[in-house]
Structure formats: C-alpha cells, structure tokens
Design a protein around this motif. Structure first.
Motif, PDB file in Angstrom:
ATOM      1  N   LEU A 145      90.663 -57.717  36.347  1.00 22.21           N
ATOM      2  CA  LEU A 145      91.369 -58.692  35.523  1.00 22.21           C
ATOM      3  C   LEU A 145      92.465 -58.016  34.696  1.00 22.21           C
ATOM      4  CD1 LEU A 145      91.572 -61.647  34.789  1.00 22.21           C
ATOM      5  CD2 LEU A 145      89.794 -61.300  33.057  1.00 22.21           C
ATOM      6  N   LEU A 146      92.237 -56.786  34.250  1.00 20.38           N
ATOM      7  CA  LEU A 146      93.268 -56.059  33.507  1.00 20.38           C
ATOM      8  C   LEU A 146      94.528 -55.923  34.360  1.00 20.38           C
ATOM      9  CD1 LEU A 146      94.071 -54.403  30.964  1.00 20.38           C
ATOM     10  CD2 LEU A 146      93.153 -52.382  32.122  1.00 20.38           C
ATOM     11  N   THR A 147      94.358 -55.617  35.618  1.00 19.48           N
ATOM     12  CA  THR A 147      95.500 -55.523  36.526  1.00 19.48           C
ATOM     13  C   THR A 147      96.190 -56.875  36.656  1.00 19.48           C
ATOM     14  OG1 THR A 147      94.458 -53.719  37.756  1.00 19.48           O
ATOM     15  CG2 THR A 147      96.209 -54.928  38.879  1.00 19.48           C
ATOM     16  N   ASP A 148      95.411 -57.947  36.683  1.00 21.02           N
ATOM     17  CA  ASP A 148      95.970 -59.292  36.776  1.00 21.02           C
ATOM     18  C   ASP A 148      96.819 -59.642  35.556  1.00 21.02           C
ATOM     19  OD1 ASP A 148      96.072 -61.922  38.150  1.00 21.02           O
ATOM     20  OD2 ASP A 148      95.037 -62.622  36.349  1.00 21.02           O
ATOM     21  N   TYR A 149      96.545 -58.994  34.424  1.00 24.90           N
ATOM     22  CA  TYR A 149      97.330 -59.201  33.213  1.00 24.90           C
ATOM     23  C   TYR A 149      98.675 -58.482  33.278  1.00 24.90           C
ATOM     24  CZ  TYR A 149      93.800 -61.506  30.256  1.00 24.90           C
ATOM     25  OH  TYR A 149      92.912 -62.394  29.689  1.00 24.90           O
ATOM     26  N   GLY A 150      98.956 -57.816  34.392  1.00 28.78           N
ATOM     27  CA  GLY A 150     100.229 -57.120  34.547  1.00 28.78           C
ATOM     28  C   GLY A 150     100.246 -55.738  33.953  1.00 28.78           C
ATOM     29  N   SER A 151      99.059 -55.145  33.775  1.00 28.79           N
ATOM     30  CA  SER A 151      98.986 -53.822  33.168  1.00 28.79           C
ATOM     31  C   SER A 151      97.992 -52.966  33.944  1.00 28.79           C
ATOM     32  CB  SER A 151      98.560 -53.944  31.702  1.00 28.79           C
ATOM     33  OG  SER A 151      98.680 -52.707  31.041  1.00 28.79           O
TER      34      SER A 151
END
Length: 404
Positions: free
Chosen positions: A385-391
């Motif tokens: 999910l962190l990756t999904d936040y663009g980071s």
C-alpha cells in the motif's frame, strides 16, 4: 473511518494532506491552537477543526464520543502520549502514535542500565487494551514505524537467522540562510539525542551507552553517500526484539559533528531541561525557549534542498544458508514532497506511514487488540500500500562483509 487527529503541526498537517487523497479517511483535526487546526483541516472540504488541550483526558474522550470516532491519531510530541493513550482507551477507540511514552534514565548508572524505557508506561496497560478489544498501534511513523515493518519483512522473507537489525537514518538536507535549523521538532530531537541510547543484545537484554557513542560511517543510497552515524535512543530498539528474533538491535542517526556540538552545548548550559525555571516572574521551560527561538521546521520547506533516507540494515544468514546483508530503505526528495504536498520531506515521510496503517485497519488487512508495535503485524500489505501511495521503498543488497 473517522479519525480524531490530535496535533496540527508539520506532521499533523502533512497527515491531513495525505489522508485527503484517500477515500477511507474522515478527519476531525484538534490542536491547542485553533488556527493551526483550521489550517490543517483545510486539506479537504468536510474536515472539521476543534480546539483541544491534549492534557485534558476527559475533553479528549468527550470529543471522540461526540464525533463517533473510530481512532485517535496522536501527532503531538511525546509529552502528551499518555493522556491521549488513556483517553482513547476510555472512549473505546483505536489509538496510534509515532513516538512512545517517555523514558527516564537509571538513577545510578544511566550509561549502563535502563531505567524507565520508552513505551514502558504504555505496555504496562497492554492487558487493559486487550480486554477492550481495541488496538493501540504504537510507534507507527517512519522511525519507528516503517523501519519496524522492514525488520519484520526481513525476518519473514529474507533471512533464516538474523545477526543485527540496525536502523540507520541519514540525509543531505540543507536549509539555506540558517546556521542551525533542525528539520524536525527540536523538542523531540533533544529528547532522543541527549538521553542514554539503548541497545539490545541476545542474552544481555537492553542496556545503555553514553550519548553519541559508537560512531560509524554508513553509506546511504540515492546519492546521499557516507554519513557518520551515532547511537541515539529510539523506539525501534525497544519494539523490534519483542516480535523479531535477532542477536542485536541498534539505532544510529546521521547527525553530523556540528549538530552534535550544538546539542552538547545546550546540555552543558542546561537548556535541554524541561522543568520550568523562573524568569522575570514567569515560569518557562528552557527547552521550550530553545524551540521558540528556532525556526518552525514546517516553515522551512521552500528553503530546503536534498533528500532524507530512513531504513533498516540487516545482517545474518539468508534463506539459502549463505551470509547476507541488506539495507531496506525509503527515500524522499524534499523538492518532490513540497511540490506534491506542500510538506517537507522529513515530516511527509513521517506522516505517510500512519495514514497507510489506518487504511489497513479500516480494510481489515491489519487487526489486533492490545498494545502492538508495527512489527507485530504482517508487513506485506503495508509495503504494497505504501507503494500505491506513490512512495516506493527499496531493498539494496550489500556485500556481507560486516563493513557498511
């Protein structure tokens, strides 16, 4: 999910701006300064702002009930952890923070033995939280927080046996026009840097050393390069050994010689003290005076350049039986965070992780009751999910020589 966000400083404001882009979050923003709460709540139409003294447990519990909140997000400094922690328990809501209850050094041997450790007051109430059926997720910023998730991920997927888990934080941030301008709360920085650092070792448990001990040069990715890091008191060392098996756990911060010199001078002059002194008939805390004299980190973004890196260095035996060394890390460029969110890299990197955690709690991907650290929960959903936040985060393989 309705969240009472307490604290509308730099991190709290960044939290509101990040949450504003996610459908799950509805915020009530509370701060002692109503104008600050209103500024943070402006991140999204429908967010509400209220004035709150975080020390007032009854008022906090009443707010949680009035707005039918599901969780209390604590974005204040560590002085207010316990009243907010107790208020959430009273109100029957989940609780999250990014810094745990304060430590107190050992009265006789502060640089050898632990006294009251970070988080001890919270873990003393673990059974009450378990009985409530609610989750108190402690230390869910970036460090502690993401660094703890990295530790659990390494233990679950990368290693058969872990020698050392070492959280390493470094940056090349520069603030134009200032000789000394901390990029994070100076109150919290003084607290963690001048207290006796804690180390954990298998067979010995937790013990302390003098501040700024065991200097080492650690090479950070993304062009940051080598930075001298020293031992600093931090929650990861108190959290990780509770749920992750390792022979040694440490935290080292890349402070730099000049920053260390300033902190040592503040200590020598007694300006790091929190107990009030009388000045011209007024009662003031020396540390609060220092904080008031320095620029607010939340206002420095336009003058700041560079990157900040938070990560967890892990050594041991890989799943294939060979020696392995990795550095799991998360890098944020201040130019990106300012352009995208209007928040500095340091506060944005801290604030994104509790938003991710709350979304996982809301979806049911993370659940539990009691007082838990991030490493007590499955790391996969969080990192995805962190990756999904663009980071995105990264895992860097390093030569397993023990030299880093």
């Amino acid at each position: 999910m309705r969240i009472l966000l307490v604290g509308a400083g730099g991190v709290g404001t960044a939290f509101a701006r990040i949450a504003a882009r996610r459908e799950f979050a509805d915020l009530v923003v509370a701060d002692y300064d109503l104008a600050r709460a209103q500024h943070a709540a402006a991140a999204k139409d429908g967010y509400r702002a209220v004035r709150l003294d975080a020390r007032d447990e009854q008022a906090t519990a009443a707010l949680l009930a009035e707005y039918s909140c599901d969780a209390l997000m604590n974005a204040t400094d560590p002085r207010f952890v316990m009243p907010l922690f107790r208020s959430a328990l009273t109100a029957g809501t989940h609780y999250l923070d990014m810094a745990m209850s304060l430590s107190r050094p050992h009265p006789d041997e502060p640089y050898a033995k632990t006294g009251v450790k970070l988080g001890d007051e919270q873990f003393a109430m673990a059974q009450e939280w378990e009985r409530s059926g609610r989750l108190a997720l402690v230390g869910i910023g970036v460090e502690p927080g993401l660094s703890d998730v990295f530790a659990r991920y390494a233990a679950d997927t990368l290693f058969r046996e872990i020698g050392e888990i070492g959280v390493r934080d470094g940056a090349n941030l520069v603030v134009a026009g200032y000789d000394f301008a901390p990029t994070f709360s100076i109150w919290t920085t003084i607290e963690e840097c001048l207290n006796p650092p804690v180390i954990w070792e298998d067979g010995r448990g937790w013990y302390t050393t003098p501040p700024f001990s065991e200097p080492e040069t650690f090479t950070f990715p993304a062009g940051i390069g080598p930075v001298e890091c020293v031992n600093v008191e931090h929650e990861e060392v108190l959290l990780i050994p509770r749920w992750v098996s390792a022979k040694r756990v440490t935290f080292k911060y890349g402070l730099g010689a000049e920053f260390i010199r300033v902190l040592q001078t503040l200590h020598e002059l007694g300006l790091d003290r929190t107990d009030p002194v009388s000045v011209g008939g007024a009662s003031v805390s020396p540390r609060d005076v220092v904080a008031a004299c320095l620029p607010d980190p939340a206002t420095l973004g336009a003058k700041m350049t560079g990157l900040t890196c938070a990560g967890t260095w892990v050594t041991g035996t890989g799943t294939d039986g060979a020696q392995r060394e990795v550095y799991l890390h998360h890098v944020v460029d201040n130019a990106w965070s300012m352009a995208e969110y209007g928040s500095t890299a340091v506060v944005w990197q801290t604030a994104v992780n509790p938003v991710v955690a709350l979304e996982l709690i809301d979806s049911g991907a993370w659940s539990g009751a009691g007082v838990l650290g991030p490493e007590a929960l499955p790391p996969g959903p969080f990192l995805g999910l962190l990756t999904d936040y663009g980071s995105p985060w990264a895992c860097e393989e390093r030569a397993p020589t023990g030299q880093h």
